[in-house]
Scaffold this motif. Structure first.
Motif, PDB file in Angstrom:
ATOM      1  N   PHE A 192       0.855  -1.181   0.000  1.00  0.00           N
ATOM      2  CA  PHE A 192       0.000   0.000   0.000  1.00  0.00           C
ATOM      3  C   PHE A 192       0.891   1.231   0.000  1.00  0.00           C
ATOM      4  CE2 PHE A 192       0.712  -1.097   4.445  1.00  0.00           C
ATOM      5  CZ  PHE A 192       0.968   0.119   5.067  1.00  0.00           C
ATOM      6  N   GLY A 193       0.293   2.353  -0.181  1.00  0.00           N
ATOM      7  CA  GLY A 193       1.079   3.581  -0.228  1.00  0.00           C
ATOM      8  C   GLY A 193       0.299   4.745   0.344  1.00  0.00           C
ATOM      9  N   PHE A 194       0.984   5.862   0.509  1.00  0.00           N
ATOM     10  CA  PHE A 194       0.315   7.049   1.033  1.00  0.00           C
ATOM     11  C   PHE A 194       1.154   8.289   0.760  1.00  0.00           C
ATOM     12  CE2 PHE A 194       2.873   5.256   4.486  1.00  0.00           C
ATOM     13  CZ  PHE A 194       3.585   6.361   4.975  1.00  0.00           C
ATOM     14  N   ASN A 195       0.508   9.418   0.825  1.00  0.00           N
ATOM     15  CA  ASN A 195       1.165  10.715   0.844  1.00  0.00           C
ATOM     16  C   ASN A 195       1.022  11.304   2.235  1.00  0.00           C
ATOM     17  OD1 ASN A 195       1.825  10.572  -1.890  1.00  0.00           O
ATOM     18  ND2 ASN A 195      -0.101  11.544  -2.516  1.00  0.00           N
ATOM     19  N   ALA A 196       1.979  12.115   2.633  1.00  0.00           N
ATOM     20  CA  ALA A 196       1.963  12.693   3.973  1.00  0.00           C
ATOM     21  C   ALA A 196       2.640  14.056   3.960  1.00  0.00           C
ATOM     22  CB  ALA A 196       2.655  11.766   4.972  1.00  0.00           C
ATOM     23  N   SER A 197       2.332  14.839   4.963  1.00  0.00           N
ATOM     24  CA  SER A 197       3.023  16.107   5.171  1.00  0.00           C
ATOM     25  C   SER A 197       4.039  15.934   6.288  1.00  0.00           C
ATOM     26  CB  SER A 197       2.018  17.208   5.534  1.00  0.00           C
ATOM     27  OG  SER A 197       1.366  16.902   6.765  1.00  0.00           O
ATOM     28  N   TYR A 198       5.014  16.837   6.344  1.00  0.00           N
ATOM     29  CA  TYR A 198       5.990  16.793   7.425  1.00  0.00           C
ATOM     30  C   TYR A 198       6.730  18.119   7.465  1.00  0.00           C
ATOM     31  CZ  TYR A 198      10.097  16.590   4.399  1.00  0.00           C
ATOM     32  OH  TYR A 198      11.080  16.907   3.502  1.00  0.00           O
ATOM     33  N   SER A 199       7.432  18.344   8.563  1.00  0.00           N
ATOM     34  CA  SER A 199       8.389  19.448   8.657  1.00  0.00           C
ATOM     35  C   SER A 199       9.568  18.954   9.487  1.00  0.00           C
ATOM     36  CB  SER A 199       7.751  20.688   9.311  1.00  0.00           C
ATOM     37  OG  SER A 199       7.338  20.402  10.637  1.00  0.00           O
ATOM     38  N   GLY A 200      10.710  19.565   9.283  1.00  0.00           N
ATOM     39  CA  GLY A 200      11.903  19.108   9.994  1.00  0.00           C
ATOM     40  C   GLY A 200      12.403  17.799   9.426  1.00  0.00           C
ATOM     41  N   SER A 201      12.719  16.843  10.291  1.00  0.00           N
ATOM     42  CA  SER A 201      13.240  15.557   9.847  1.00  0.00           C
ATOM     43  C   SER A 201      12.100  14.644   9.408  1.00  0.00           C
ATOM     44  CB  SER A 201      14.036  14.880  10.964  1.00  0.00           C
ATOM     45  OG  SER A 201      13.192  14.613  12.071  1.00  0.00           O
ATOM     46  N   ASN A 202      12.470  13.621   8.655  1.00  0.00           N
ATOM     47  CA  ASN A 202      11.473  12.669   8.161  1.00  0.00           C
ATOM     48  C   ASN A 202      12.014  11.257   8.317  1.00  0.00           C
ATOM     49  OD1 ASN A 202       9.227  11.559   6.929  1.00  0.00           O
ATOM     50  ND2 ASN A 202       9.928  11.986   4.843  1.00  0.00           N
ATOM     51  N   ALA A 203      12.286  10.881   9.549  1.00  0.00           N
ATOM     52  CA  ALA A 203      12.884   9.578   9.836  1.00  0.00           C
ATOM     53  C   ALA A 203      11.879   8.460   9.610  1.00  0.00           C
ATOM     54  CB  ALA A 203      13.384   9.537  11.277  1.00  0.00           C
ATOM     55  N   VAL A 204      12.394   7.320   9.191  1.00  0.00           N
ATOM     56  CA  VAL A 204      11.572   6.117   9.048  1.00  0.00           C
ATOM     57  C   VAL A 204      11.157   5.632  10.432  1.00  0.00           C
ATOM     58  CG1 VAL A 204      11.643   3.698   8.345  1.00  0.00           C
ATOM     59  CG2 VAL A 204      12.646   5.464   6.887  1.00  0.00           C
ATOM     60  N   PRO A 205       9.922   5.184  10.605  1.00  0.00           N
ATOM     61  CA  PRO A 205       9.487   4.677  11.913  1.00  0.00           C
ATOM     62  C   PRO A 205      10.407   3.579  12.425  1.00  0.00           C
ATOM     63  CG  PRO A 205       7.618   4.937  10.450  1.00  0.00           C
ATOM     64  CD  PRO A 205       8.828   5.174   9.616  1.00  0.00           C
ATOM     65  N   ALA A 206      10.606   3.559  13.724  1.00  0.00           N
ATOM     66  CA  ALA A 206      11.543   2.611  14.321  1.00  0.00           C
ATOM     67  C   ALA A 206      10.951   1.231  14.528  1.00  0.00           C
ATOM     68  CB  ALA A 206      12.033   3.157  15.668  1.00  0.00           C
TER      69      ALA A 206
END
Length: 581
Positions: free
Chosen positions: A118-132
């Motif tokens: 599956f896929g998605f689009n998202a917003s963010y600011s600052g860093s964009n680390a992969v979930p741990a």
């Protein structure tokens, strides 16, 4: 929606336990599974496929390495302020930093070793680390061996389902789409046309002369140069229609082409090779090129060949010489080798291939073509349905499972035992079938919505009367054609959904590949040097043939050659647009 990129699924399957792998500069973390658990396990492949300004796109593939499950829920939390704004192929919800992705109706069952994407689009600011940390149905996925630093195995042979490296998951995500200035000018010159003249449409390369530009029109390089201007500093998709097979459209004379049935070498060397050379010019490396490959021809080999009652001698010839399959395979192989190119193969529409006899056979044929002439299924980014056709996107007032007085909707004259009632359900089902045949689990679909809105005052607002199954279906259906087999300049048709990205599960985009206002074919025979014949299905006085169950054609009168501007059709589409303009 679209596909997994860069990492070999074969290599992923060889990793002994679960791992989370991030692309595009991400990081990964290893987790452990509680000892003694009853054979749970999972692999999660989380990729950042595209990043722009304050947003990004991601693709996630989860592989079940434990016992089979009938439904799944994947959970993770973000360390930053990432917020999911749009998703596909999963039901995604977010509360604070916590995200859950649940299966949808068609991808819930995961056997041991099976994957869902599956896929998605998202917003963010600052860093964009992969979930741990990721959890599948409450079980923490883990790395076991190798983990995030485990490099690709150089001895691992390439997987033919893998797409070429460097492509994004969904080419439309985060991108503008090219507006053809020639079409835009014609649309804007029509009364009311300025309401849609800025919409993106397909550029049809329907004969060899179109590559350089015919009769003063823009050629391929001119379009790509204009696309660079429109692109600016962002991403931009250019939609091309690759449409010039030998013996083209063997069952529809209006769209016959310039090449004879045996001229496969000319197709390769004088048509596909020059297009590939232009697309490979480094000048255009920053563009995303979406090719819709050879509209209509492959399905004809299933439905319009002997022993079908709808068989034509021309289609029998093309099946016997194999040049449709060879041509499509060659186009996919040659064009798919160019970085930045995304190939979408035509897959007809539900009113053509939705019957049991046609559906599976067509999917098998698509795979045959995708692996012909040196191509691999990895060079198919997706499929497109309803190109230049009129099938309704979604019929809301009846479903294939409805019945009236004990009589199934499938027995109605309109549905006529078809398995599908509209293009969305057909596209999603065809996607699932193709994946089951070995195409990438992230395969993307496009739906041409340029002429399937069926709005206006005649649009039903509720179901038909339940007197009989026919009154129920006919009274409630949006698609107001006389018969599903009618395809030429249809009276009463309207503009459909405007082009947009990731509108539904498994769908990369709604697109306007057929430019509204361009004719499907002439109402009478018109001499021309474009190789286009006269098809009686474009004649409003024609009483039909076996392919439309001998019904009237439903075509508008006074139409010009296919591809030529047809003002009356354009006005019809504006008047009946849904959503309304």
């Amino acid at each position: 929606m679209s596909r997994t990129t860069t990492t070999s699924r074969r290599h992923t399957a060889l990793i002994a336990a679960c791992a989370v792998i991030a692309a595009a500069g991400g990081t990964a973390a290893a987790m452990t599974t509680p000892a003694g658990a009853a054979a749970p396990g999972c692999t999660v492949d989380y990729k950042i496929t595209n990043q722009w300004g304050a947003g990004f796109g991601a693709a996630v593939t989860v592989t079940n390495t434990g016992d089979a499950v009938s439904s799944w829920k994947l959970e993770w939390s973000y360390a930053g302020d990432q917020k999911v704004t749009q998703g596909w192929n999963a039901e995604i919800a977010q509360t604070g930093a916590a995200v859950t992705a649940k299966n949808v109706s068609y991808n819930g069952t995961l056997a041991t070793g099976a994957s869902a994407s599956f896929g998605f689009n998202a917003s963010y600011s600052g860093s964009n680390a992969v979930p741990a940390t990721f959890k599948l149905n409450g079980v923490t996925c883990n790395a076991g061996s190798g983990g995030p630093t485990d490099p690709p195995d150089p001895t691992d042979p390439p997987d033919p389902t893998d797409p070429p490296a460097g492509r994004v998951d969904n080419p439309y995500a985060g991108a503008k789409v090219y507006v053809n200035p020639e079409w835009s000018a014609k649309a804007a010159a029509e009364p009311g046309g300025s309401k849609i003249s800025s919409q993106p449409t397909g550029v049809w390369l329907d004969r060899t002369a179109a590559i350089a530009g015919a009769n003063g029109s823009m050629g391929l390089r001119a379009h790509l140069d204009e696309a660079l201007r429109q692109k600016g500093t962002g991403e931009l998709v250019v939609q091309l229609v690759i449409y010039n097979l030998p013996g083209r459209d063997c069952a529809a004379l209006a769209s016959n082409g310039e090449l004879g049935p045996a001229e496969i070498d000319k197709y390769k060397t004088q048509y596909i090779d020059p297009i590939a050379a232009i697309l490979a010019d480094p000048k255009y490396a920053g563009l995303r090129i979406v090719n819709t490959v050879e509209i209509d021809s492959l399905p004809n080999l299933v439905t319009n060949t002997t022993p079908r009652p709808t068989a034509t001698p021309n289609c029998d010839t093309m099946k016997a010489n194999g040049n449709y399959v060879k041509g499509v395979g060659y186009a996919l192989n040659k064009l798919g080798a160019v970085p930045g190119v995304y190939n979408y193969v035509d897959a007809g529409h539900h009113g053509w291939l939705g019957w049991d006899d046609n559906f599976g056979a067509s999917a098998e044929l698509f795979k045959q073509a995708a692996t012909a002439e040196g191509s691999t299924i990895g060079k198919v980014h997706g499929f497109i349905v309803n190109t230049a056709n009129y099938s309704a996107l979604k019929e809301d007032h009846f479903t294939i499972d409805d019945s009236v007085n004990g009589v199934s909707v499938r027995q109605s004259k309109w549905v006529d035992w078809n398995r599908y009632t509209d293009e969305l359900s057909y596209a999603q089902a065809m996607r699932a079938k193709l994946v089951s045949l070995g195409f990438d689990s992230g395969l993307g679909m496009l739906i041409d919505t340029s002429r399937n809105g069926w709005g206006g005052t005649a649009r039903p607002t509720g179901p038909g009367a339940r007197t009989t199954v026919d009154t129920f279906v006919d009274g409630g259906r949006y698609d107001r054609r006389i018969h599903l087999g009618n395809w030429c300049n249809q009276k009463g048709a309207g503009l459909g959904e405007r082009p947009r990205t990731a509108p539904a599960a498994g769908i990369d985009a709604y697109v306007w590949i057929k430019p509204p206002g361009e004719s499907d074919g002439s109402s009478t025979a018109i001499p021309n040097n474009e190789g286009k014949g006269f098809d009686r299905m474009c004649d409003p006085t024609y009483t039909g043939n076996p392919r439309n169950n001998n019904n009237m054609s439903g075509a508008l009168p006074n139409a010009p050659l296919s591809g030529h501007w047809f003002s009356a059709q354009f006005q019809e589409l504006l008047k009946n647009a849904h959503p309304a303009l």
